[in-house]
Design an enzyme around this catalytic site. Structure first.
Site, PDB file in Angstrom:
ATOM      1  N   CYS A   9       0.863  -1.187   0.000  1.00 22.69           N
ATOM      2  CA  CYS A   9       0.000   0.000   0.000  1.00 22.69           C
ATOM      3  C   CYS A   9       0.898   1.235   0.000  1.00 22.69           C
ATOM      4  CB  CYS A   9      -0.972  -0.030   1.175  1.00 22.69           C
ATOM      5  SG  CYS A   9      -0.195   0.016   2.805  1.00 22.69           S
ATOM      6  N   ASN A  12       2.392   1.453   4.304  1.00 18.97           N
ATOM      7  CA  ASN A  12       2.713   0.191   4.996  1.00 18.97           C
ATOM      8  C   ASN A  12       2.458   0.270   6.502  1.00 18.97           C
ATOM      9  OD1 ASN A  12       5.535  -1.966   5.680  1.00 18.97           O
ATOM     10  ND2 ASN A  12       3.523  -2.606   5.008  1.00 18.97           N
ATOM     11  N   CYS A  14      -1.226   0.708   7.443  1.00 13.40           N
ATOM     12  CA  CYS A  14      -2.665   0.405   7.603  1.00 13.40           C
ATOM     13  C   CYS A  14      -3.071  -0.835   6.792  1.00 13.40           C
ATOM     14  CB  CYS A  14      -3.529   1.597   7.185  1.00 13.40           C
ATOM     15  SG  CYS A  14      -3.222   3.108   8.139  1.00 13.40           S
ATOM     16  N   ARG A  15      -3.239  -0.664   5.475  1.00 17.61           N
ATOM     17  CA  ARG A  15      -3.886  -1.698   4.678  1.00 17.61           C
ATOM     18  C   ARG A  15      -3.007  -2.910   4.371  1.00 17.61           C
ATOM     19  NH1 ARG A  15      -5.260   2.137  -0.068  1.00 17.61           N
ATOM     20  NH2 ARG A  15      -3.301   2.986   0.772  1.00 17.61           N
ATOM     21  N   SER A  16      -1.767  -2.682   3.927  1.00 19.58           N
ATOM     22  CA  SER A  16      -0.941  -3.853   3.572  1.00 19.58           C
ATOM     23  C   SER A  16      -0.523  -4.665   4.792  1.00 19.58           C
ATOM     24  CB  SER A  16       0.258  -3.475   2.686  1.00 19.58           C
ATOM     25  OG  SER A  16       1.159  -2.621   3.341  1.00 19.58           O
ATOM     26  N   ASP A 124      -8.188   3.979   1.293  1.00 18.61           N
ATOM     27  CA  ASP A 124      -7.201   4.334   2.312  1.00 18.61           C
ATOM     28  C   ASP A 124      -7.916   4.880   3.558  1.00 18.61           C
ATOM     29  OD1 ASP A 124      -5.110   5.243   3.780  1.00 18.61           O
ATOM     30  OD2 ASP A 124      -4.252   6.503   2.200  1.00 18.61           O
TER      31      ASP A 124
END
Ligand code: 4NP
Length: 156
Positions: A9, A12, A14-16, A124
């Site tokens: 993401c 690096n 939050c999402r990934s 995001d």
């Protein structure tokens, strides 16, 4: 040799990291020889932990993100992974731009394509309310289940 996947993401944090933690759980449950990492296209948070709201969402979902350390994706990383999965379309575009060869660029995929909804982002949630983190985690879980089912038969 394990099959190697890297989720990517922007930050690096939050999402990934969520995707890597969820996917590690799925491959462990399935007993597969798959290594899972994550990285960001940006460098702002390198060396730091996951975002506090992301950690809380993971905890609410029954996952532990406390071991995460953020890192930046480098062009040389393409050689280490069989599959590089962007969390949104901007990540995929940035990754393809970073790719050192057409073959490397071809290894880049968009996560939600594995949920059967092509060309959609995991939005995001950075700086947003808890519900956006919970929503992101739910999208990640759904897509990672699809990704698990679509791994090459040599891995499964
Ligand atoms: P992520 O969220 O890409 O899901 O880790 C973000 C984290 C930090 C920033 C942007 C997005 N940032 O601009 O610092």
């Amino acid at each position: 040799m394990p099959y190697r996947i890297c989720f990517v993401c922007l930050g690096n944090i939050c999402r990934s990291p969520m995707a890597a933690i969820v996917m590690r759980g799925l491959v462990a449950e399935a007993g597969l020889d798959v290594e899972v990492d994550s990285a960001g296209t940006g460098s702002w948070h390198v060396g730091g932990p996951a975002d506090r709201s992301a950690l809380s969402a993971l905890t609410r979902g029954g996952y532990d993100g406390s071991q995460h350390v953020a890192r930046q994706f480098r062009p040389s990383d393409f050689a280490r992974y069989d599959l590089v999965v962007g969390l949104d379309r901007a990540n995929v575009r940035d990754l393809r731009r970073l790719a050192p060869s057409p073959e490397a660029a071809a290894a880049v995929r968009l996560l939600r394509d594995y949920a059967g909804v092509p060309d959609l982002d995991v939005p995001d949630p950075y700086g947003g309310p808890d519900v956006e983190f919970d929503d992101a985690l739910a999208l990640v879980v759904e897509a990672c289940r699809g990704l698990l089912a679509s791994l090459p038969t040599t891995v499964r």
